[in-house]
Design an enzyme around this catalytic site. Structure first.
Site, mmCIF file in Angstrom:
data_model
loop_
_atom_site.group_PDB
_atom_site.id
_atom_site.type_symbol
_atom_site.label_atom_id
_atom_site.label_comp_id
_atom_site.label_asym_id
_atom_site.label_seq_id
_atom_site.Cartn_x
_atom_site.Cartn_y
_atom_site.Cartn_z
ATOM 1 N N TYR A 1 3.445 5.150 15.436
ATOM 2 C CA TYR A 1 2.182 4.431 15.213
ATOM 3 C C TYR A 1 0.997 5.323 15.621
ATOM 4 O O TYR A 1 0.021 5.449 14.881
ATOM 5 C CB TYR A 1 2.202 3.134 16.036
ATOM 6 C CG TYR A 1 0.989 2.243 15.871
ATOM 7 C CD1 TYR A 1 0.866 1.396 14.771
ATOM 8 C CD2 TYR A 1 -0.034 2.229 16.826
ATOM 9 C CE1 TYR A 1 -0.238 0.562 14.633
ATOM 10 C CE2 TYR A 1 -1.138 1.401 16.691
ATOM 11 C CZ TYR A 1 -1.229 0.566 15.596
ATOM 12 O OH TYR A 1 -2.327 -0.263 15.456
ATOM 13 N N SER B 1 -6.998 3.003 15.489
ATOM 14 C CA SER B 1 -6.638 2.275 16.710
ATOM 15 C C SER B 1 -7.033 3.120 17.925
ATOM 16 O O SER B 1 -7.188 4.340 17.802
ATOM 17 C CB SER B 1 -5.118 2.040 16.726
ATOM 18 O OG SER B 1 -4.677 1.728 18.023
ATOM 19 N N ALA C 1 0.888 8.561 15.826
ATOM 20 C CA ALA C 1 0.744 9.682 14.882
ATOM 21 C C ALA C 1 0.012 9.217 13.623
ATOM 22 O O ALA C 1 -0.867 9.918 13.100
ATOM 23 C CB ALA C 1 2.120 10.240 14.531
ATOM 24 N N SER C 2 0.341 8.021 13.149
ATOM 25 C CA SER C 2 -0.318 7.521 11.931
ATOM 26 C C SER C 2 -1.791 7.243 12.184
ATOM 27 O O SER C 2 -2.650 7.563 11.358
ATOM 28 C CB SER C 2 0.380 6.245 11.431
ATOM 29 O OG SER C 2 0.137 5.144 12.281
ATOM 30 N N LYS C 3 -2.124 6.689 13.347
ATOM 31 C CA LYS C 3 -3.515 6.321 13.634
ATOM 32 C C LYS C 3 -4.376 7.551 13.913
ATOM 33 O O LYS C 3 -5.570 7.562 13.623
ATOM 34 C CB LYS C 3 -3.571 5.320 14.795
ATOM 35 C CG LYS C 3 -2.929 3.968 14.462
ATOM 36 C CD LYS C 3 -3.626 3.283 13.283
ATOM 37 C CE LYS C 3 -3.071 1.915 12.971
ATOM 38 N NZ LYS C 3 -3.755 1.253 11.834
ATOM 39 N N ILE D 1 -6.467 -6.641 20.067
ATOM 40 C CA ILE D 1 -7.129 -7.729 19.342
ATOM 41 C C ILE D 1 -6.124 -8.856 19.082
ATOM 42 O O ILE D 1 -4.964 -8.592 18.745
ATOM 43 C CB ILE D 1 -7.719 -7.214 17.988
ATOM 44 C CG1 ILE D 1 -8.579 -5.947 18.187
ATOM 45 C CG2 ILE D 1 -8.519 -8.330 17.294
ATOM 46 C CD1 ILE D 1 -9.831 -6.091 19.013
ATOM 47 N N VAL E 1 0.810 -1.233 0.000
ATOM 48 C CA VAL E 1 0.000 0.000 0.000
ATOM 49 C C VAL E 1 0.841 1.280 0.000
ATOM 50 O O VAL E 1 0.331 2.356 -0.293
ATOM 51 C CB VAL E 1 -0.984 0.040 1.194
ATOM 52 C CG1 VAL E 1 -2.018 -1.062 1.090
ATOM 53 C CG2 VAL E 1 -0.248 -0.009 2.536
ATOM 54 N N ASN F 1 -6.989 -1.709 5.768
ATOM 55 C CA ASN F 1 -6.632 -2.445 6.986
ATOM 56 C C ASN F 1 -5.121 -2.590 7.202
ATOM 57 O O ASN F 1 -4.663 -2.737 8.340
ATOM 58 C CB ASN F 1 -7.289 -3.834 6.921
ATOM 59 C CG ASN F 1 -6.764 -4.771 7.981
ATOM 60 O OD1 ASN F 1 -7.140 -4.682 9.140
ATOM 61 N ND2 ASN F 1 -5.874 -5.680 7.587
HETATM 62 P P1 NAD Z 1 -1.302 -8.142 11.395
HETATM 63 O O1 NAD Z 1 0.119 -7.776 11.559
HETATM 64 O O2 NAD Z 1 -1.706 -9.555 11.527
HETATM 65 O O3 NAD Z 1 -1.885 -7.604 10.003
HETATM 66 C C1 NAD Z 1 -1.372 -6.507 9.334
HETATM 67 C C2 NAD Z 1 -1.252 -6.885 7.877
HETATM 68 O O4 NAD Z 1 -0.755 -5.753 7.135
HETATM 69 C C3 NAD Z 1 -0.264 -8.039 7.649
HETATM 70 O O5 NAD Z 1 -0.872 -9.054 6.904
HETATM 71 C C4 NAD Z 1 0.870 -7.385 6.901
HETATM 72 O O6 NAD Z 1 1.513 -8.237 5.964
HETATM 73 C C5 NAD Z 1 0.153 -6.248 6.195
HETATM 74 N N1 NAD Z 1 1.079 -5.219 5.716
HETATM 75 C C6 NAD Z 1 2.196 -4.745 6.321
HETATM 76 N N2 NAD Z 1 2.822 -3.858 5.525
HETATM 77 C C7 NAD Z 1 2.083 -3.770 4.391
HETATM 78 C C8 NAD Z 1 2.201 -3.041 3.205
HETATM 79 N N3 NAD Z 1 3.233 -2.208 2.987
HETATM 80 N N4 NAD Z 1 1.259 -3.189 2.239
HETATM 81 C C9 NAD Z 1 0.223 -4.032 2.433
HETATM 82 N N5 NAD Z 1 0.050 -4.769 3.536
HETATM 83 C C10 NAD Z 1 0.969 -4.634 4.510
HETATM 84 O O7 NAD Z 1 -2.064 -7.259 12.482
HETATM 85 P P2 NAD Z 1 -3.609 -6.883 12.671
HETATM 86 O O8 NAD Z 1 -3.783 -6.672 14.101
HETATM 87 O O9 NAD Z 1 -4.504 -7.815 11.947
HETATM 88 O O10 NAD Z 1 -3.652 -5.449 11.976
HETATM 89 C C11 NAD Z 1 -4.697 -5.012 11.119
HETATM 90 C C12 NAD Z 1 -4.955 -3.529 11.354
HETATM 91 O O11 NAD Z 1 -5.520 -3.362 12.655
HETATM 92 C C13 NAD Z 1 -3.692 -2.669 11.332
HETATM 93 O O12 NAD Z 1 -3.958 -1.446 10.663
HETATM 94 C C14 NAD Z 1 -3.426 -2.420 12.810
HETATM 95 O O13 NAD Z 1 -2.690 -1.237 13.030
HETATM 96 C C15 NAD Z 1 -4.834 -2.336 13.344
HETATM 97 N N6 NAD Z 1 -4.962 -2.511 14.793
HETATM 98 C C16 NAD Z 1 -4.581 -3.687 15.389
HETATM 99 C C17 NAD Z 1 -4.765 -3.839 16.748
HETATM 100 C C18 NAD Z 1 -4.416 -5.131 17.476
HETATM 101 O O14 NAD Z 1 -4.435 -5.155 18.718
HETATM 102 N N7 NAD Z 1 -4.134 -6.217 16.809
HETATM 103 C C19 NAD Z 1 -5.304 -2.782 17.503
HETATM 104 C C20 NAD Z 1 -5.657 -1.615 16.859
HETATM 105 C C21 NAD Z 1 -5.494 -1.483 15.504
#
Ligand code: NAD
Length: 253
Positions: free
Chosen positions: A158, A142, A160-162, A191, A64, A90
């Site tokens: 992180y 997030s 700042a991005s969120k 999660i 992305v 995502n």
């Molecule tokens: P995860 O690490 O399992 O999934 C993130 C996915 O993003 C991975 O499959 C990874 O390969 C992909 N990714 C990384 N760099 C990329 C790139 N340059 N282009 C395309 N894809 C890329 O973790 P997750 O928890 O499933 O995360 C999903 C979203 O939820 C993220 O945006 C994360 O910040 C957000 N989030 C997660 C939590 C948590 O507690 N798990 C909490 C709040 C927000």
């Protein structure tokens, strides 16, 4: 959520974690899903799983943070499906590092993937949605988005991005509403995905975090997918510009 049937959705970061459960949930509702991530083989496995359950899925490689990648993927989707109705932004990374040691490269990488990636994907998708009469964008933020009076240590870039995603969501909601494109965000708490492995490895930190969560447990990816379905469907037809928190009560506690 009958309206979801036959729609076309692009989900980023969908090879594992929440992205994977989002595509599975959408496919179950009859959505044609485009499973994208940096690893094509993993995306193909998810797409095969959907096809084996009778759903429609296409796996494509997509970083992305690369504008040309994003444009090519959206072009392919339009060529193959003729439309794009839903975008789930995502993809994301979380690097845990003290602010005083953070390098410019680390800052840029996080912002490029987490925030700039949503800019690239939203713009490319919205151009198609505008042409086809509307659509829905769901941005994954997030609880670490700021503005709630709770700071999160060791993930400044992180956060700042969120926070940027929340601002981007509001701005796009206003600008894209005339084209019948709704834009909302989801702010998950902790999660159960590979992203929180570093936290889980440290029982003291984990217990400290869970102590702040009134429901006192880690959320399941499927629980967030339920919210994705709601925001992607006409069930949320009067919602745009919102950021919905799903965190077991963390920010309320
Ligand atoms: P995860 O690490 O399992 O999934 C993130 C996915 O993003 C991975 O499959 C990874 O390969 C992909 N990714 C990384 N760099 C990329 C790139 N340059 N282009 C395309 N894809 C890329 O973790 P997750 O928890 O499933 O995360 C999903 C979203 O939820 C993220 O945006 C994360 O910040 C957000 N989030 C997660 C939590 C948590 O507690 N798990 C909490 C709040 C927000």
């Amino acid at each position: 959520m009958e309206d979801l049937k036959g729609k076309v959705a692009l989900i980023t970061g969908a090879r594992r974690g929440m992205g994977r459960t989002h595509v599975l949930a959408l496919a179950k509702k009859g959505v044609k899903v485009i499973v994208t991530d940096i690893d094509l083989a993993d995306c193909q496995k998810v797409a095969d799983e959907i096809k084996s359950q009778g759903g429609q899925a296409l796996a494509l490689k997509l970083d992305v943070s690369k504008k040309t990648d994003v444009e090519q993927v959206v072009k392919k989707i339009v060529e193959q499906f003729g439309r794009l109705d839903i975008l789930i932004n995502n993809a994301g990374i979380a690097q845990f590092k003290p602010f005083l040691q953070l390098t410019e490269e680390e800052w840029d990488r996080t912002l490029d993937i987490n925030l700039k990636g949503q800019f690239f994907c939203s713009q490319a998708a919205a151009l198609v949605m505008k042409e086809k009469g509307g659509g829905v964008i769901v941005n994954i933020s997030s609880v670490a988005m700021g503005q709630q009076g709770i700071g999160f240590p060791n993930i400044a870039h992180y956060c700042a991005s969120k926070g940027g995603i929340v601002a981007l969501t509001e701005a796009l909601a206003v600008e894209l509403a005339p084209f019948k494109i709704r834009v909302n965000a989801i702010a998950p708490g902790m999660i159960e995905t590979p992203m929180i492995e570093p936290v889980k490895k440290d029982p003291k930190t984990l217990e400290g975090l869970l102590a702040r969560v009134p429901l006192h447990r880690i959320g399941k990816p499927e629980e967030v997918s339920e919210l994705v379905l709601f925001l992607a469907s006409d069930s949320s037809s009067y919602m745009t510009g919102s950021t919905v928190v799903i965190d077991g009560g963390w920010l309320a506690g």
